[in-house]
Design a protein around this motif. Structure first.
Motif, PDB file in Angstrom:
ATOM      1  N   ARG A  62       0.814  -1.214   0.000  1.00  0.00           N
ATOM      2  CA  ARG A  62       0.000   0.000   0.000  1.00  0.00           C
ATOM      3  C   ARG A  62       0.849   1.266   0.000  1.00  0.00           C
ATOM      4  NH1 ARG A  62      -2.442  -4.208   1.084  1.00  0.00           N
ATOM      5  NH2 ARG A  62      -4.660  -4.418   0.567  1.00  0.00           N
ATOM      6  N   VAL A  63       2.042   1.197   0.537  1.00  0.00           N
ATOM      7  CA  VAL A  63       2.947   2.346   0.441  1.00  0.00           C
ATOM      8  C   VAL A  63       3.346   2.580  -1.006  1.00  0.00           C
ATOM      9  CG1 VAL A  63       5.264   3.167   1.029  1.00  0.00           C
ATOM     10  CG2 VAL A  63       3.798   2.198   2.806  1.00  0.00           C
ATOM     11  N   ARG A  64       3.440   1.510  -1.788  1.00  0.00           N
ATOM     12  CA  ARG A  64       3.782   1.666  -3.220  1.00  0.00           C
ATOM     13  C   ARG A  64       2.784   2.559  -3.949  1.00  0.00           C
ATOM     14  NH1 ARG A  64       4.826  -4.018  -2.951  1.00  0.00           N
ATOM     15  NH2 ARG A  64       7.077  -4.453  -3.088  1.00  0.00           N
ATOM     16  N   GLY A  65       1.549   2.611  -3.470  1.00  0.00           N
ATOM     17  CA  GLY A  65       0.536   3.438  -4.117  1.00  0.00           C
ATOM     18  C   GLY A  65       0.594   4.898  -3.724  1.00  0.00           C
ATOM     19  N   THR A  66       1.582   5.283  -2.931  1.00  0.00           N
ATOM     20  CA  THR A  66       1.749   6.679  -2.547  1.00  0.00           C
ATOM     21  C   THR A  66       3.042   7.212  -3.168  1.00  0.00           C
ATOM     22  OG1 THR A  66       3.023   6.190  -0.527  1.00  0.00           O
ATOM     23  CG2 THR A  66       0.616   6.183  -0.341  1.00  0.00           C
ATOM     24  N   ALA A  67       3.238   8.521  -3.046  1.00  0.00           N
ATOM     25  CA  ALA A  67       4.450   9.137  -3.586  1.00  0.00           C
ATOM     26  C   ALA A  67       5.143   9.928  -2.484  1.00  0.00           C
ATOM     27  CB  ALA A  67       4.098  10.061  -4.756  1.00  0.00           C
ATOM     28  N   GLY A  68       6.465  10.046  -2.611  1.00  0.00           N
ATOM     29  CA  GLY A  68       7.201  10.864  -1.663  1.00  0.00           C
ATOM     30  C   GLY A  68       7.766  10.071  -0.503  1.00  0.00           C
ATOM     31  N   PRO A  69       8.400  10.762   0.432  1.00  0.00           N
ATOM     32  CA  PRO A  69       9.041  10.098   1.571  1.00  0.00           C
ATOM     33  C   PRO A  69       8.018   9.474   2.514  1.00  0.00           C
ATOM     34  CG  PRO A  69       9.072  12.478   1.868  1.00  0.00           C
ATOM     35  CD  PRO A  69       8.573  12.234   0.472  1.00  0.00           C
ATOM     36  N   ASP A 119      13.486  -1.109   1.111  1.00  0.00           N
ATOM     37  CA  ASP A 119      13.613  -1.889  -0.122  1.00  0.00           C
ATOM     38  C   ASP A 119      12.751  -1.333  -1.252  1.00  0.00           C
ATOM     39  OD1 ASP A 119      15.496  -3.712   0.794  1.00  0.00           O
ATOM     40  OD2 ASP A 119      13.980  -5.087   1.588  1.00  0.00           O
ATOM     41  N   LEU A 120      11.774  -0.475  -0.922  1.00  0.00           N
ATOM     42  CA  LEU A 120      10.918   0.121  -1.946  1.00  0.00           C
ATOM     43  C   LEU A 120      11.626   1.250  -2.690  1.00  0.00           C
ATOM     44  CD1 LEU A 120       7.522   0.373  -0.011  1.00  0.00           C
ATOM     45  CD2 LEU A 120       8.222  -1.375  -1.645  1.00  0.00           C
ATOM     46  N   GLY A 121      12.789   1.655  -2.193  1.00  0.00           N
ATOM     47  CA  GLY A 121      13.519   2.733  -2.839  1.00  0.00           C
ATOM     48  C   GLY A 121      13.098   4.115  -2.382  1.00  0.00           C
ATOM     49  N   ARG A 122      12.373   4.205  -1.272  1.00  0.00           N
ATOM     50  CA  ARG A 122      11.881   5.489  -0.778  1.00  0.00           C
ATOM     51  C   ARG A 122      12.761   5.998   0.358  1.00  0.00           C
ATOM     52  NH1 ARG A 122       6.326   4.876  -2.109  1.00  0.00           N
ATOM     53  NH2 ARG A 122       5.788   6.869  -1.152  1.00  0.00           N
ATOM     54  N   LEU A 163      20.798   1.577   0.960  1.00  0.00           N
ATOM     55  CA  LEU A 163      19.552   1.611   1.725  1.00  0.00           C
ATOM     56  C   LEU A 163      19.716   2.468   2.968  1.00  0.00           C
ATOM     57  CD1 LEU A 163      19.042  -0.914  -0.119  1.00  0.00           C
ATOM     58  CD2 LEU A 163      17.732  -1.862   1.795  1.00  0.00           C
ATOM     59  N   ARG A 164      20.780   2.237   3.698  1.00  0.00           N
ATOM     60  CA  ARG A 164      21.000   2.947   4.954  1.00  0.00           C
ATOM     61  C   ARG A 164      21.012   4.458   4.760  1.00  0.00           C
ATOM     62  NH1 ARG A 164      25.104   0.279   6.132  1.00  0.00           N
ATOM     63  NH2 ARG A 164      26.752   1.677   5.407  1.00  0.00           N
TER      64      ARG A 164
END
Length: 273
Positions: free
Chosen positions: A57-64, A81-84, A110-111
């Motif tokens: 569900r976070v994938r369906g949002t944008a930004g930090p 891991d989502l790249g955010r 990632l860190r």
């Protein structure tokens, strides 16, 4: 999964009995204090299904993304891991120390996208807004009604337009079980075993939890306590509505065996769809 004020631990009746029996070996602490950090780490069990539901569900949002009550990072690393960009907010210094150790073991790519902040999820001010704010199951049950109100207000102030608030809560009110007290042994990853004792306080709609080593000869004999409020998905849904949110989804968090006891609520500020 923690966001506790650093304060004196809860004095439960079970803790008093245990401490009296072990004498000077006994140490009383809050479950999220430094003295209990090794026990917390030992008995913590993480499940990929939970992180997958949040990540989907976070994938369906944008930004930090802002993670509240980040604890030891059971959602932090999967969300990275989502790249955010992730801001992980946690009040307990002991939990933050474990989270930082964990982040030190992940790839630098990632860190470097994770900012760790010490703060109270019921009253925080950060100099940015977020596309998603997430809280893992269990954390909201450690807040009083007034603290939950502060949480909702703080989240509204930090969401970008179109942002989502994802929070895990128990499916049903667990304040009416068959017994007022129960004890069970739980295994730790190290092979050590612990005893968890839970006592209901119906008049206060709360449960007192006491955890200690199953080995009565342990030295030191660390007794951890915590207090959990009864709050379920229906109640939180009503509170969100009163705080100016619309609940968009109510998703069962399903265990490997097909059962579920927690619900993921996905909410957004009213009129902001």
């Amino acid at each position: 999964m923690s966001d506790r004020m650093v304060s004196a631990p809860v004095r439960t009746a079970r803790a008093d009995v245990l401490l009296a029996s072990v004498g000077e070996r006994g140490i009383l602490c809050d479950f999220y204090d430094e003295a209990a950090a090794d026990i917390y780490r030992d008995i913590l069990h993480e499940d990929s299904w939970e992180a997958a539901e949040y990540a989907g569900r976070v994938r369906g949002t944008a930004g930090p993304v802002l993670e509240l009550a980040a604890g030891t990072g059971r959602l932090t690393v999967p969300l990275l891991d989502l790249g955010r960009e992730i801001t992980a907010l946690e009040l307990s210094g002991a939990m933050l120390a474990i989270l930082r150790e964990r982040l030190a073991d992940v790839p630098a790519a990632l860190r470097d996208r994770c900012t760790v902040v010490q703060g109270d999820m019921s009253a925080f001010e950060l100099d940015r807004r977020f596309g998603a704010v997430v809280i893992s199951p269990g954390s909201i049950n450690l807040l009083s009604e007034a603290q939950r109100s502060g949480l909702y207000a703080s989240v509204r102030e930090h969401l970008e337009p179109g942002g989502k608030f994802l929070l895990g809560v128990p499916e049903k009110d667990t304040g009416k079980p068959d017994t007022l007290e129960r004890s069970q042994e739980i295994p730790g990853g190290s092979g050590r075993r612990y005893v968890l004792h839970a006592r209901l306080v119906p008049a206060e709609r709360a449960r007192e939890v006491t955890i200690c080593p199953a080995d009565e000869t342990a030295d030191p004999f660390v007794v951890c306590t915590s207090r959990i409020s009864f709050v379920d998905a229906d109640q939180v849904g009503r509170e969100l509505g009163e705080a100016g949110f619309d609940v968009l989804e109510r998703v069962p968090l399903v265990f490997g065996g097909g059962r579920h006891q927690d619900v993921l609520l996905v909410a957004a500020p009213s009129g902001d769809r």
